[in-house]
Design a protein around this motif. Structure first.
Motif, PDB file in Angstrom:
ATOM      1  N   VAL A   1      28.017 -32.253 105.434  1.00  0.00           N
ATOM      2  CA  VAL A   1      27.678 -31.516 104.208  1.00  0.00           C
ATOM      3  C   VAL A   1      27.778 -32.493 103.033  1.00  0.00           C
ATOM      4  O   VAL A   1      28.329 -33.584 103.174  1.00  0.00           O
ATOM      5  CB  VAL A   1      28.623 -30.309 103.953  1.00  0.00           C
ATOM      6  CG1 VAL A   1      28.525 -29.283 105.085  1.00  0.00           C
ATOM      7  CG2 VAL A   1      30.064 -30.768 103.767  1.00  0.00           C
TER       8      VAL A   1
ATOM      9  N   THR B   1      29.156 -29.113  98.246  1.00  0.00           N
ATOM     10  CA  THR B   1      29.232 -27.892  99.059  1.00  0.00           C
ATOM     11  C   THR B   1      30.596 -27.227  98.830  1.00  0.00           C
ATOM     12  O   THR B   1      31.607 -27.930  98.754  1.00  0.00           O
ATOM     13  CB  THR B   1      29.104 -28.251 100.555  1.00  0.00           C
ATOM     14  OG1 THR B   1      27.965 -29.092 100.728  1.00  0.00           O
ATOM     15  CG2 THR B   1      28.984 -27.022 101.423  1.00  0.00           C
TER      16      THR B   1
ATOM     17  N   ASP C   1      31.536 -22.736 102.310  1.00  0.00           N
ATOM     18  CA  ASP C   1      30.284 -23.073 103.003  1.00  0.00           C
ATOM     19  C   ASP C   1      30.476 -24.188 104.026  1.00  0.00           C
ATOM     20  O   ASP C   1      29.830 -24.207 105.076  1.00  0.00           O
ATOM     21  CB  ASP C   1      29.198 -23.481 101.993  1.00  0.00           C
ATOM     22  CG  ASP C   1      28.643 -22.268 101.247  1.00  0.00           C
ATOM     23  OD1 ASP C   1      28.867 -21.133 101.729  1.00  0.00           O
ATOM     24  OD2 ASP C   1      28.009 -22.457 100.186  1.00  0.00           O
ATOM     25  N   ALA C   2      31.384 -25.099 103.711  1.00  0.00           N
ATOM     26  CA  ALA C   2      31.677 -26.176 104.668  1.00  0.00           C
ATOM     27  C   ALA C   2      32.312 -25.599 105.930  1.00  0.00           C
ATOM     28  O   ALA C   2      31.984 -26.004 107.047  1.00  0.00           O
ATOM     29  CB  ALA C   2      32.594 -27.215 104.031  1.00  0.00           C
TER      30      ALA C   2
ATOM     31  N   GLN D   1      29.731 -23.994 107.988  1.00  0.00           N
ATOM     32  CA  GLN D   1      29.003 -25.046 108.703  1.00  0.00           C
ATOM     33  C   GLN D   1      29.784 -25.504 109.942  1.00  0.00           C
ATOM     34  O   GLN D   1      29.213 -25.686 111.011  1.00  0.00           O
ATOM     35  CB  GLN D   1      28.785 -26.233 107.745  1.00  0.00           C
ATOM     36  CG  GLN D   1      27.673 -27.165 108.156  1.00  0.00           C
ATOM     37  CD  GLN D   1      26.327 -26.470 108.215  1.00  0.00           C
ATOM     38  OE1 GLN D   1      26.089 -25.496 107.496  1.00  0.00           O
ATOM     39  NE2 GLN D   1      25.478 -26.922 109.121  1.00  0.00           N
TER      40      GLN D   1
END
Lengths: 214, 214
Positions: free
Chosen positions: A90, A94, A98-99, A102
């Motif tokens: 990422v 980010t 959200d990381a 992911q």
């Protein structure tokens, strides 16, 4: 590089040498009731492997290094390039949340962080768990704030061996290493491009592959 | 079991056999400008390892299996008992929060859960991270509620090989396996005692150990 199983007779020879060293090939042949010529291939194998040492005019001796010192040259032949897999990456801006998403999406153990294509950091599951338990607003804070930042990240390159990668993983107590490629930009800056990752999973897979004889 | 590096001459012999098979030892000796007797130990090694096949009255043939089919018997000799380490264990009534603290204290990847000494479940870092992001009150909810419960946990025993453990880790996509010992209570119930764990870390350490020749 090949691996061989010793025959029963070779094992017997080793035992005889251990007990009677130094011992000549004549004596060995006598004890085993075979001709010297018949023993020659066995003695060649045992000296080649370093299990026995042949001293001219003295006889055979048992070598303490046992032949295992060259044992895992093979393991050292496998290169990082052969076992690396796609890393989860990422960018620095980010959000932590959200990381983490992911991380789950790619079922990764570590997220690597880049800035303009340049590897700048890494965050492990353990780091994320710590953050998730704390007071950080994971929906607002960018991953760049909480990541472990270069140069505090241990890296490998395609040409390193899987063995070196495994050693770094253990020594530095990390789960995963980024595989990097150094390039220089037009204005002379070093860029660390991430081209893959080697994790404990990759090493475990390699171990299974070796064990299954592939 | 020993591993040897082929000598240059042995490599030459292999190349000659590949190109001229079947080829007799006389022909080989001629091409290499040595006596047949001098070649005997090399040919013995190459046939023992299965690289060459000796057919009476025909000569030597290159064997496609290459000698590598027996290559990782060694890996399969290492037992779980030799590489297992102390597992991080909590009881079912421990809160999720305390279990996570335990995870950090022992720097473990997975927490194993017991009830009256009986292994009942496991929770990974990934599981904890998921919970930490959700709405669960980790200070109140016991780990027994969120754990993966037996029999949905893959296990090994002391007598399994490290190879089997690594294979299970990869196939079931887990980080760590509990090493269990089955005992039967006085009233005839099976008890699964946890005596250790084998994780990707243990496998990676073993890989490093093998590679360093220890």
């Amino acid at each position: 590089m090949v691996i061989i199983k010793l025959t029963k007779r070779q094992e017997e020879i080793i035992e005889l040498v251990k007990k009677n060293q130094p011992i000549t090939s004549e004596k060995l042949a006598e004890k085993l009731s075979v001709t010297r010529a018949a023993l020659r291939p066995d003695l060649a194998i045992l000296t080649m492997t370093g299990i026995l040492e042949a001293r001219p005019k003295v006889g055979y001796l048992y070598s303490k290094r046992g032949g295992n010192s060259i044992i895992y040259d093979y393991i050292k032949e496998v290169k990082v390039a052969e076992i690396k897999t796609k890393p989860a990456v990422v960018t620095e801006d980010t959000t932590v949340y959200d990381a983490i998403v992911q991380l789950f999406l790619e079922d990764a153990g570590t997220i690597f962080v880049t800035n303009n294509g340049h590897l700048t950091g890494a965050v492990s599951r353990k780091d994320f768990l710590k953050i998730a338990l704390g007071n950080t607003d994971i929906h607002k804070v960018p991953v760049g704030i909480i990541m472990t930042r270069m140069p505090n990240i241990v890296t490998v390159t395609d040409n390193d061996t899987a063995y070196e990668a495994a050693k770094k993983i253990i020594e530095h107590e990390v789960d995963s290493l980024p595989v990097i490629e150094k390039t220089v930009t037009e204005d002379g800056k070093d860029i660390l491009k991430i081209t893959g990752k080697v994790s404990k999973t990759n090493i475990t897979k390699l171990f299974v592959k070796l064990g299954s004889g592939n």
